[in-house]
Write a protein that holds these residues in place. Structure first.
Motif, mmCIF file in Angstrom:
data_model
loop_
_atom_site.group_PDB
_atom_site.id
_atom_site.type_symbol
_atom_site.label_atom_id
_atom_site.label_comp_id
_atom_site.label_asym_id
_atom_site.label_seq_id
_atom_site.Cartn_x
_atom_site.Cartn_y
_atom_site.Cartn_z
ATOM 1 N N ASP A 31 0.830 -1.212 0.000
ATOM 2 C CA ASP A 31 0.000 0.000 0.000
ATOM 3 C C ASP A 31 0.863 1.260 0.000
ATOM 4 O OD1 ASP A 31 -2.414 -1.346 -0.070
ATOM 5 O OD2 ASP A 31 -2.700 -1.296 2.101
ATOM 6 N N ARG A 32 1.943 1.241 0.771
ATOM 7 C CA ARG A 32 2.840 2.410 0.786
ATOM 8 C C ARG A 32 3.531 2.581 -0.558
ATOM 9 N NH1 ARG A 32 6.821 2.039 5.184
ATOM 10 N NH2 ARG A 32 6.567 -0.189 5.023
ATOM 11 N N VAL A 33 3.899 1.473 -1.202
ATOM 12 C CA VAL A 33 4.481 1.545 -2.547
ATOM 13 C C VAL A 33 3.477 2.176 -3.498
ATOM 14 C CG1 VAL A 33 5.232 0.174 -4.549
ATOM 15 C CG2 VAL A 33 6.070 -0.406 -2.250
ATOM 16 N N TYR A 34 2.228 1.727 -3.453
ATOM 17 C CA TYR A 34 1.198 2.250 -4.357
ATOM 18 C C TYR A 34 0.972 3.745 -4.127
ATOM 19 C CZ TYR A 34 0.211 -2.739 -4.925
ATOM 20 O OH TYR A 34 0.315 -4.086 -5.163
ATOM 21 N N GLN A 35 1.034 4.177 -2.877
ATOM 22 C CA GLN A 35 0.863 5.600 -2.590
ATOM 23 C C GLN A 35 1.955 6.429 -3.249
ATOM 24 O OE1 GLN A 35 0.497 6.159 1.670
ATOM 25 N NE2 GLN A 35 -1.123 4.620 1.795
ATOM 26 N N THR A 67 10.292 6.200 -12.271
ATOM 27 C CA THR A 67 11.241 5.974 -11.193
ATOM 28 C C THR A 67 11.669 4.519 -11.180
ATOM 29 O OG1 THR A 67 11.717 6.518 -8.883
ATOM 30 C CG2 THR A 67 9.581 5.477 -9.330
ATOM 31 N N SER A 68 12.511 4.172 -10.225
ATOM 32 C CA SER A 68 13.011 2.802 -10.144
ATOM 33 C C SER A 68 12.489 2.114 -8.886
ATOM 34 C CB SER A 68 14.544 2.805 -10.134
ATOM 35 O OG SER A 68 15.023 3.368 -8.931
ATOM 36 N N TYR A 69 12.550 0.788 -8.943
ATOM 37 C CA TYR A 69 12.160 -0.007 -7.780
ATOM 38 C C TYR A 69 12.992 0.409 -6.566
ATOM 39 C CZ TYR A 69 10.442 -2.977 -11.589
ATOM 40 O OH TYR A 69 9.820 -3.442 -12.716
ATOM 41 N N GLY A 103 12.350 3.644 3.247
ATOM 42 C CA GLY A 103 13.203 3.202 4.344
ATOM 43 C C GLY A 103 13.591 1.742 4.270
ATOM 44 N N ALA A 104 13.412 1.138 3.101
ATOM 45 C CA ALA A 104 13.762 -0.273 2.901
ATOM 46 C C ALA A 104 14.811 -0.345 1.798
ATOM 47 C CB ALA A 104 12.521 -1.074 2.534
ATOM 48 N N LYS A 105 15.990 0.206 2.087
ATOM 49 C CA LYS A 105 17.041 0.389 1.086
ATOM 50 C C LYS A 105 17.293 -0.857 0.231
ATOM 51 C CE LYS A 105 21.649 2.327 0.656
ATOM 52 N NZ LYS A 105 22.817 2.807 1.361
ATOM 53 N N SER A 106 17.220 -2.028 0.830
ATOM 54 C CA SER A 106 17.448 -3.258 0.068
ATOM 55 C C SER A 106 16.133 -3.942 -0.317
ATOM 56 C CB SER A 106 18.336 -4.211 0.861
ATOM 57 O OG SER A 106 17.717 -4.535 2.084
ATOM 58 N N GLY A 107 15.067 -3.174 -0.402
ATOM 59 C CA GLY A 107 13.744 -3.724 -0.693
ATOM 60 C C GLY A 107 13.283 -3.600 -2.128
ATOM 61 N N SER A 108 14.211 -3.432 -3.067
ATOM 62 C CA SER A 108 13.833 -3.279 -4.476
ATOM 63 C C SER A 108 12.971 -4.435 -4.975
ATOM 64 C CB SER A 108 15.068 -3.179 -5.370
ATOM 65 O OG SER A 108 15.849 -2.085 -5.009
ATOM 66 N N GLY A 132 9.189 -4.567 -6.527
ATOM 67 C CA GLY A 132 8.840 -5.279 -7.760
ATOM 68 C C GLY A 132 7.650 -6.205 -7.565
ATOM 69 N N TRP A 133 7.611 -6.907 -6.458
ATOM 70 C CA TRP A 133 6.471 -7.782 -6.168
ATOM 71 C C TRP A 133 5.195 -6.965 -6.037
ATOM 72 C CZ3 TRP A 133 9.472 -10.681 -1.798
ATOM 73 C CH2 TRP A 133 10.367 -11.584 -2.372
ATOM 74 N N ALA A 134 5.308 -5.806 -5.387
ATOM 75 C CA ALA A 134 4.134 -4.933 -5.247
ATOM 76 C C ALA A 134 3.645 -4.491 -6.623
ATOM 77 C CB ALA A 134 4.473 -3.717 -4.388
ATOM 78 N N MET A 135 4.584 -4.144 -7.501
ATOM 79 C CA MET A 135 4.183 -3.690 -8.832
ATOM 80 C C MET A 135 3.558 -4.833 -9.631
ATOM 81 S SD MET A 135 4.791 -0.674 -8.246
ATOM 82 C CE MET A 135 3.798 -0.317 -9.665
ATOM 83 N N ASN A 136 4.065 -6.051 -9.470
ATOM 84 C CA ASN A 136 3.482 -7.207 -10.158
ATOM 85 C C ASN A 136 2.042 -7.439 -9.721
ATOM 86 O OD1 ASN A 136 5.951 -7.577 -11.362
ATOM 87 N ND2 ASN A 136 6.553 -9.283 -10.056
ATOM 88 N N ALA A 137 1.744 -7.103 -8.485
ATOM 89 C CA ALA A 137 0.391 -7.290 -7.950
ATOM 90 C C ALA A 137 -0.520 -6.099 -8.251
ATOM 91 C CB ALA A 137 0.468 -7.519 -6.440
ATOM 92 N N ALA A 138 0.014 -5.049 -8.882
ATOM 93 C CA ALA A 138 -0.743 -3.795 -9.057
ATOM 94 C C ALA A 138 -1.469 -3.671 -10.390
ATOM 95 C CB ALA A 138 0.201 -2.603 -8.904
ATOM 96 N N HIS A 139 -1.303 -4.616 -11.262
ATOM 97 C CA HIS A 139 -1.825 -4.441 -12.619
ATOM 98 C C HIS A 139 -3.348 -4.405 -12.708
ATOM 99 C CE1 HIS A 139 2.164 -4.427 -14.149
ATOM 100 N NE2 HIS A 139 2.425 -5.538 -13.478
#
Length: 119
Positions: A16-20, A31-33, A41-46, A50-57
């Motif tokens: 949800d925070r990614v989508y916001q 922008t980039s993952y 605040g999740a520096k190594s969370g790229s 990506g998983w969030a974006m895959n679920a966003a379609h």
């Protein structure tokens, strides 16, 4: 057919925070993952972004096409309905793509760390 990702409550909150953040990317920018992960605040969370974006379609107000890899490559294109849909959506946003890479990536790049800076 893409299998749906099972979400824990913690993952759902992160998604949800990614989508916001993605909803704030202006038309004509991308922008980039990693930039989103760093902003959240999740520096190594790229990969998680990506998983969030895959679920966003299937979420109409999340412009998933505006999130690419750190070099402007359309690495998520296989998760769209057709192999060319991501590029087509970027073109409709006014972003040029050649060989699955955003042209003028440095100018198109939108960094949430600087663009969403709180004064």
């Amino acid at each position: 057919m893409v299998k749906p990702i099972k979400l824990s409550e913690a993952n759902a909150d992160f998604f949800d925070r990614v989508y916001q953040v993605v909803q704030l990317i202006p038309k004509g920018r991308a922008t980039s993952y990693g930039a989103i992960a760093k902003y959240l605040g999740a520096k190594s969370g790229s990969r998680m972004v990506g998983w969030a974006m895959n679920a966003a379609h299937n979420i109409p107000d999340v412009p998933a096409q505006r999130v690419v890899n750190r070099n402007g490559m359309l690495t998520g294109k296989m998760h769209f309905e057709t192999p060319t849909q991501m590029e087509e959506l970027l073109l409709m946003d006014g972003i040029s793509v050649e060989n699955d890479q955003i042209v003028n990536w440095k100018e198109v790049f939108w960094d949430p760390l600087t663009e969403l800076k709180i004064d």
